[in-house]
Design an enzyme around this catalytic site. Structure first.
Site, mmCIF file in Angstrom:
data_model
loop_
_atom_site.group_PDB
_atom_site.id
_atom_site.type_symbol
_atom_site.label_atom_id
_atom_site.label_comp_id
_atom_site.label_asym_id
_atom_site.label_seq_id
_atom_site.Cartn_x
_atom_site.Cartn_y
_atom_site.Cartn_z
ATOM 1 N N ASP A 49 -9.512 -28.231 14.490
ATOM 2 C CA ASP A 49 -9.157 -26.876 14.047
ATOM 3 C C ASP A 49 -10.270 -25.884 14.387
ATOM 4 O OD1 ASP A 49 -10.399 -28.597 12.275
ATOM 5 O OD2 ASP A 49 -9.656 -27.623 10.470
ATOM 6 N N ASP A 105 -3.697 -32.127 24.811
ATOM 7 C CA ASP A 105 -2.527 -31.438 25.346
ATOM 8 C C ASP A 105 -2.559 -29.979 24.891
ATOM 9 O OD1 ASP A 105 -0.063 -30.849 26.382
ATOM 10 O OD2 ASP A 105 1.088 -32.126 25.029
ATOM 11 N N ASP A 112 -4.107 -26.409 27.156
ATOM 12 C CA ASP A 112 -3.254 -25.244 27.412
ATOM 13 C C ASP A 112 -3.864 -23.984 26.810
ATOM 14 O OD1 ASP A 112 -1.414 -26.511 28.932
ATOM 15 O OD2 ASP A 112 0.274 -26.267 27.562
#
Ligand code: NAD
Length: 361
Positions: A225, A249, A253
Site C-alpha cells: 500500500d 501486475d 501498470d
C-alpha cells in the site's frame, strides 16, 4: 563471428507494424558489433488461430525453444473476443511463458526528460523517474490451488483463490532482482504485505536471506500500500522493485503511467532457458493498419533482449541512446506529440532510430 537465433512472433494488430522496426534496429546494431543475428518468424495469437486453428502452433513453440531469444509483438483483438478462453489469442502468450518457465517479468518505467509533459503527473513528481519493476510471473494468487467457486443450495456461493509461494520460487526471483539491481543503481525495494499475509512474511524472510549474498545492493522492504502511494508521489525514491505476481501486475501498470505513453514501454520475461521480449502495449485495434503506432516500446524491448539474453550491454546502451537522441531532436509519433506538433509514422520513427544506431556505432 557469434551467431544468435531470434524467434520473431509479431502477432496481431500493431504487432506486425512495430516488430519489424525492432528487427531493423537489432540488425543495425548487430552489424556494428560484429555479431550475426538470424531472424525466424512464426505465428502466434489471432494470426495463428486464423491460419493454423490454434493460438500457439507446435511449430511456433519449437522455434521459440530452439532460439536464443524471442521478440514478441502483441496478440488479441475484437475479431477473436468471442472464442472460448482456451482458444483465445492470449493463450499463446500464456502457454509460452509457462512452457519456457519465464518466472521474472521486468518492466522498466523511465520518464524520458523530453517527454516529461506527456505524463499525466506533474513534472515535479515524474522528472528523473527511472525504475524497474520485477514481477514474479508464474506463482502466487493467479496459479495457487485450491481455486474455484462453491455454489450453495440457498443461492449463495463462496469463491476461493490461494496465494502460495515456495521458498524456491521466492529465492530465484529474489536472486534475479538483486542481479538486476546490481547492474543499475544498486537499490532494491522488495514489496510485500508482511503485516498481514504469511506468504509475505516468508517472502520477506527469503529476500532478506538472499540479500546477504549481495552486500553491495541496499535492500529495503516496503508494504504494497505504501509502494502504491510512493509510486505516484515520489517515484524517484525507487530504483529496482521486486514483488509477487498480483502486486506486480498492479504496480507495474501504475508505474507505466509515469512514462507517459503505452508506446514507450518495453518488457522482458526471463528466468527460463529463452527470454521473451515484448512491448507492454496490446494490439491497439483503434490504430492498427494505419502505420502510426509508436515502435519505441518494441525497439526498447529489443534493447532488453540484447542486454539480458545476448549479454550485449554495450549494444543495448547504443539502442537506448539512439532512441533518446531521436526524441531529443524533437521527433514524435502521435501518441507522444503535443497538440499541433508534427508527427511521424511507425516506419519513419524506425528509420530515424536505425540511422542514429548506425551513427553511434
Ligand atoms: P492496447 O495497449 O492495445 O491499447 C491501449 C491504448 O494505447 C489504445 O488507445 C492504443 O491506440 C494505444 N497504444 C497502444 N500501443 C501503442 C503504440 N505503440 N503507439 C501508439 N499508441 C498505442 O490495450 P487495449 O486496447 O486494452 O487492448 C487491445 C487488444 O490487445 C486486446 O485484444 C487485448 O487483449 C490485447 N492485449 C494484448 C497484450 C499482449 O499481447 N501482451 C497486452 C495488452 C492487451
Amino acid at each position: 563471428m557469434a551467431t544468435y537465433r531470434i524467434a520473431v512472433l509479431p502477432g496481431d494488430g500493431i504487432g506486425p507494424e512495430v516488430t519489424p522496426e525492432a528487427m531493423r534496429v537489432l540488425a543495425a546494431v548487430a552489424k556494428g558489433a560484429g555479431v550475426s543475428l538470424e531472424f525466424e518468424q512464426a505465428l502466434v495469437g489471432g494470426a495463428a488461430i486464423d491460419t493454423a486453428g490454434e493460438p500457439l502452433p507446435a511449430a511456433s513453440m519449437a522455434l521459440c525453444q530452439q532460439a536464443d531469444a524471442i521478440l514478441f509483438g502483441a496478440v488479441g483483438g475484437p475479431r477473436w473476443d468471442d472464442l472460448p478462453p482456451e482458444r483465445r489469442p492470449e493463450r499463446g502468450l500464456l502457454a509460452l511463458r509457462k512452457e519456457l518457465d519465464l518466472f521474472a517479468n521486468l518492466r522498466p518505467a523511465r520518464c524520458f526528460p523530453m517527454l516529461v509533459d506527456a505524463s499525466p503527473l506533474k513534472r515535479s513528481v515524474v522528472e528523473g523517474t527511472d525504475l524497474m519493476v520485477i514481477r514474479e510471473l508464474t506463482g502466487g494468487l493467479y496459479f495457487g490451488e485450491p481455486r474455484g467457486v462453491e455454489r450453495f443450495a440457498d443461492g449463495g456461493a463462496r469463491a476461493i483463490n490461494t496465494m502460495a509461494y515456495t521458498s524456491r520460487e521466492i529465492e530465484r526471483v529474489a536472486r534475479m532482482a538483486f542481479e538486476v539491481a546490481r547492474k543499475r543503481r544498486r537499490r532494491l525495494a522488495s514489496v510485500d504485505k508482511a503485516n498481514v499475509l504469511v506468504v509475505s512474511q516468508l517472502w520477506r524472510e527469503i529476500v532478506t536471506r538472499v540479500g546477504r549474498e549481495f552486500p553491495d545492493v541496499t535492500l529495503e522492504h516496503v508494504l504494497v500500500d505504501n509502494a502504491a502511494m510512493a509510486l505516484v508521489h515520489r517515484p524517484t525514491q525507487f530504483d529496482t522493485l521486486v514483488t509477487e505476481n498480483t502486486f506486480g501486475d498492479i504496480l507495474s501498470d501504475e508505474a507505466a503511467i509515469l512514462a507517459g505513453s503505452m508506446g514507450m514501454l518495453p518488457s522482458a520475461s526471463i528466468g527460463g532457458k529463452v527470454g521473451l521480449y515484448e512491448p507492454v502495449h496490446g494490439t491497439a485495434p483503434d490504430i492498427a493498419g494505419k502505420g502510426v503506432a509508436n515502435p519505441i516500446a518494441a525497439i526498447l524491448s529489443a534493447a532488453m533482449l540484447l542486454r539480458y539474453s545476448l549479454d550485449m550491454a554495450g549494444a543495448a546502451d547504443r539502442v537506448e541512446a539512439a532512441v533518446e537522441r531521436v526524441l531529443g531532436q524533437g521527433h514524435r509519433t502521435a501518441d507522444i506529440a503535443r497538440p499541433g506538433e508534427k508527427t511521424l509514422g511507425t516506419r519513419e520513427m524506425g528509420d530515424l532510430v536505425v540511422r542514429e544506431v548506425e551513427a553511434g556505432a
